[in-house]
Enzyme design. Structure first.
Site, PDB file in Angstrom:
ATOM      1  N   GLN A  17       0.737  -1.072   0.117  1.00 20.40           N
ATOM      2  CA  GLN A  17      -0.175  -0.119   0.147  1.00 20.40           C
ATOM      3  C   GLN A  17       0.952   1.681  -0.085  1.00 20.40           C
ATOM      4  O   GLN A  17       0.451   2.452  -0.591  1.00 20.40           O
ATOM      5  CB  GLN A  17      -1.033  -0.405   1.505  1.00 20.40           C
ATOM      6  N   ARG A  38       6.562  -9.247 -10.494  1.00 17.53           N
ATOM      7  CA  ARG A  38       7.437 -10.075 -10.502  1.00 17.53           C
ATOM      8  C   ARG A  38       6.759 -10.994 -11.097  1.00 17.53           C
ATOM      9  O   ARG A  38       5.340 -11.706 -11.390  1.00 17.53           O
ATOM     10  CB  ARG A  38       7.579 -10.999  -9.408  1.00 17.53           C
ATOM     11  N   GLU A 140       1.788  -1.507   8.001  1.00 15.82           N
ATOM     12  CA  GLU A 140       0.493  -0.493   9.104  1.00 15.82           C
ATOM     13  C   GLU A 140       0.772  -0.449  10.545  1.00 15.82           C
ATOM     14  O   GLU A 140       0.660   0.355  11.094  1.00 15.82           O
ATOM     15  CB  GLU A 140      -0.585  -0.922   8.259  1.00 15.82           C
ATOM     16  N   ASP A 169       0.957   3.438   5.858  1.00 11.94           N
ATOM     17  CA  ASP A 169       1.092   2.769   5.103  1.00 11.94           C
ATOM     18  C   ASP A 169       1.090   3.584   3.849  1.00 11.94           C
ATOM     19  O   ASP A 169       1.568   5.200   3.234  1.00 11.94           O
ATOM     20  CB  ASP A 169       0.038   2.277   4.334  1.00 11.94           C
ATOM     21  N   GLY A 248      -7.679  19.660  20.238  1.00 10.15           N
ATOM     22  CA  GLY A 248      -6.900  20.906  20.387  1.00 10.15           C
ATOM     23  C   GLY A 248      -7.758  21.459  21.565  1.00 10.15           C
ATOM     24  O   GLY A 248      -7.573  20.921  22.390  1.00 10.15           O
ATOM     25  N   GLY A 249      -7.835  22.546  21.127  1.00  4.91           N
ATOM     26  CA  GLY A 249      -8.164  23.684  22.283  1.00  4.91           C
ATOM     27  C   GLY A 249      -9.364  23.596  23.263  1.00  4.91           C
ATOM     28  O   GLY A 249      -9.949  24.456  23.686  1.00  4.91           O
TER      29      GLY A 249
END
Ligand code: COA
Length: 416
Positions: A17, A38, A140, A169, A248-249
């Site tokens: 990913q 491949r 991940e 990812d 956050g605030g």
């Protein structure tokens, strides 16, 4: 419509990913992306989590649109020769193999640079070069744990938790795309390519920037006022998991709406912006709280913030998540319904903007994918199907000057 990255040729030596998400984005914006795979098997995601037998899995189709596929065993001499030719003609090579794989294949950065001094080699690894874990292979969830996301996600009484968003990812792929575009602009000025390296740990940590902010505040103060642990709970010396608290605030929380007892997604996210206190009180029918000293500052509210959320939930009890948001938007309150993948898949606005788009595929019929989240005023990226394994092998070899006889010979030598 011409696209800004037209004329940029990219060798896409990526899988799973992180790398594919990066090169897919560049392909949408016009780059000629040749995915080297491949012979016989190709990118492992072609077969992982299949929903239709013998057809490329959605895991592959949703990360490899707009690309070409060239099958090449680059460990065999004739495959190496083709890759060398491609390197000489290309602008960028992107890879996300395990540590040291490119060197073992015979293509260390020094050699790539000798073949093409203008080449930009872009690499994703789990950890950065020289890191004490730089020998580790990484997926991940490993990156989410190593980058600080897991220790800070989830509820305080539960274990470290992985986010569904691909922070390790696709996020790393997006960082890599920024690095590649920067190196391309740098090359315009200097005429020289360079190696761009992004680690998954660093990319996750970059998104956890505010948690490093919090660690330093915690070290200094011993508490974090916006976390649910404050002021009644306990803090240790590390940033705790904050459940659904706003980072956050402004405090916020996921709140129950009508039907939550049977619908696990009948919730909204509600944010209490400091300056929006009066409209919030009016919206939820509590005008008496506007001037009440127990409520009218963030500091006054914090000790009983969960009682406030409970009162808002009582107001929400007879409203669906969509009805609630339709009321709250009129009061300018930052909020949104908790949307399911099914709701997002069928969202008319997302369809209209191209963020959710339907793609026709030769073998699987049409499928939904996430289109470009980046919108331009003069360009609308058109999402085309992912290539079948080796679909463009002959076309690419011809473009490198191979004759039909040489191509037939190559197929024979490369046979699995
Ligand atoms: N022809 C010949 N050999 C090829 C090839 C090709 N076209 N494409 C790949 N290979 C080889 C590689 O050279 C490597 O060889 P070697 O290790 O034997 O020398 C081998 O295939 C396996 O590659 P590797 O990338 O190590 O695959 P893996 O399945 O063991 O590991 C990851 C997968 C994702 C864990 C690993 O690639 C990784 O850690 N990548 C970096 C971080 C990353 O991007 N993680 C995934 C995020 S989605």
């Amino acid at each position: 419509m011409s696209k800004p990255l037209e004329g940029i040729k990219i060798i896409d030596f990526t899988h799973v990913q992180a790398g594919p998400a990066c090169t897919q984005l560049l392909a949408w914006f016009g780059a000629d992306v040749i995915k080297v795979e491949r012979p016989g098997s190709g990118d492992v995601t072609r077969t992982q989590l299949r929903d239709i037998p013998d057809v490329d899995a959605l895991y592959f189709t949703m990360l490899n649109s707009n690309k070409k596929s060239l099958t090449l065993d680059t460990k065999k001499p004739e495959g190496k020769e083709v890759l060398e030719k491609l390197i000489k003609e290309s602008d960028v090579m992107v890879e996300n193999f395990g540590p040291g794989a490119l060197d073992r294949m015979g293509f260390p950065w020094q050699y790539i640079k000798e073949l093409n001094p203008k080449m930009i080699l872009a690499s994703v690894k789990g950890f950065s070069d020289g890191h004490h874990y730089d020998d580790l292979k990484v997926y991940e969830n490993v990156a989410q744990c190593a980058g600080g996301a897991a220790s800070t996600t989830g509820f305080w009484d539960g274990p470290p938790t992985i986010s569904a968003a691909a922070l390790g990812d696709s996020n790393t792929g997006m960082h890599l795309a920024i690095g590649i575009l920067t190196a391309l602009i740098g090359r315009d000025k200097t005429g020289k390519g360079q190696k761009v390296a992004v680690s998954m740990q660093d990319s996750v940590l970059n998104l956890c920037r505010v948690k490093l902010r919090d660690q330093q505040r915690l070290d200094r103060l011993g508490y974090l006022e916006e976390y649910p642990q404050y002021p009644h709970g306990e803090f240790s010396d590390v940033v705790p998991r904050g459940g659904n608290a706003g980072g956050g605030g402004q405090p916020g929380w996921v709140l129950k709406c009508k039907g939550w007892e049977t619908d696990p997604n009948s919730y909204i996210y509600f944010t209490i912006q400091g300056h929006a206190w009066a409209p919030i009180c009016r919206a939820i029918g509590k005008p008496e709280w506007i001037e009440d000293a127990n409520y009218n500052t963030a500091t006054a509210r914090q000790p009983h913030i969960f009682d406030i959320f409970k009162t808002i939930e009582e107001w929400l009890a007879d409203k669906t998540k969509f009805e609630a948001v339709d009321i709250l938007r009129k009061f300018d309150i930052p909020c949104a319904p908790v949307l399911t993948m099914k709701e997002l898949a069928n969202d008319p606005s997302l369809r209209e903007s191209g963020t959710i788009t339907e793609v026709a595929h030769k073998e699987r019929g049409s499928y939904l994918t996430v289109g470009s989240p980046i919108k331009f005023s003069d360009m609308k990226p058109e999402i085309t199907a992912s290539p079948l394994l080796g679909e463009h092998t002959d076309e690419v070899l011809e473009s490198l000057g191979y004759s039909s006889a040489q191509i037939a010979n190559l197929h024979q030598q490369q046979a699995v």
